[in-house]
Design a protein around this motif. Structure first.
Motif, short mmCIF file in Angstrom:
data_model
loop_
_atom_site.label_atom_id
_atom_site.label_comp_id
_atom_site.label_asym_id
_atom_site.label_seq_id
_atom_site.Cartn_x
_atom_site.Cartn_y
_atom_site.Cartn_z
N GLN A 38 0.83 -1.20 0.00
CA GLN A 38 0.00 0.00 0.00
C GLN A 38 0.87 1.25 0.00
OE1 GLN A 38 -3.43 0.26 -0.33
NE2 GLN A 38 -2.88 2.41 -0.63
N LYS A 54 2.11 1.73 -3.46
CA LYS A 54 1.03 2.23 -4.30
C LYS A 54 0.81 3.73 -4.04
CE LYS A 54 -3.83 1.17 -5.33
NZ LYS A 54 -4.58 2.29 -4.75
N ASP A 55 0.85 4.12 -2.77
CA ASP A 55 0.69 5.54 -2.41
C ASP A 55 1.82 6.38 -3.01
OD1 ASP A 55 -1.55 4.83 -0.97
OD2 ASP A 55 -0.56 4.98 0.99
#
Length: 92
Positions: free
Chosen positions: A69, A72-73
Motif C-alpha cells: 500500500q 502504491k501511495d
C-alpha cells in the motif's frame, strides 16, 4: 524496469513548520506537501521510483502499514507531482 523520476529545475522549495511549499516558476503554481511528501521531495533531487520512495518512508517512519500500500501511495504521489509539472522522467 521501473520508471525513475527527478525534480525539475524550475521548482523552488521552502520548508515552513514541517510543511513544504513548492513553486513551479514556469507555470506559477504552488503545491503544498506534508512532512512525508517533503521527505519524498528532498529524495527526488536524485532519481527515485515509487518503490525506492516507499523503502525510504518505511525506514524513516517505520509504519506498521502494508508495504504494498505504501508503494502504491508513492506511485500515486509521483503521478500527481508529474501531473503538476514538478518532476520529470530520468533520461538514460
Amino acid at each position: 524496469m521501473m520508471t525513475q523520476f527527478i525534480q525539475k529545475e524550475n521548482v523552488e522549495a521552502t520548508e515552513l513548520d514541517g510543511e513544504w511549499i513548492l513553486l513551479n516558476t514556469d507555470q506559477l503554481t504552488v503545491t503544498k506537501l506534508n512532512e512525508i511528501g517533503g521527505l519524498c521531495w528532498s529524495l527526488l533531487n536524485n532519481g527515485q521510483t515509487g518503490e525506492s520512495l516507499a523503502q525510504a518512508i518505511s525506514e524513516r517512519f517505520q509504519p506498521t502499514g502494508d508495504k504494498d500500500q505504501i508503494k502504491k501511495d508513492m506511485e500515486e504521489f509521483l503521478y500527481h507531482l508529474n501531473e503538476c509539472g514538478l518532476i520529470e522522467h530520468v533520461s538514460r
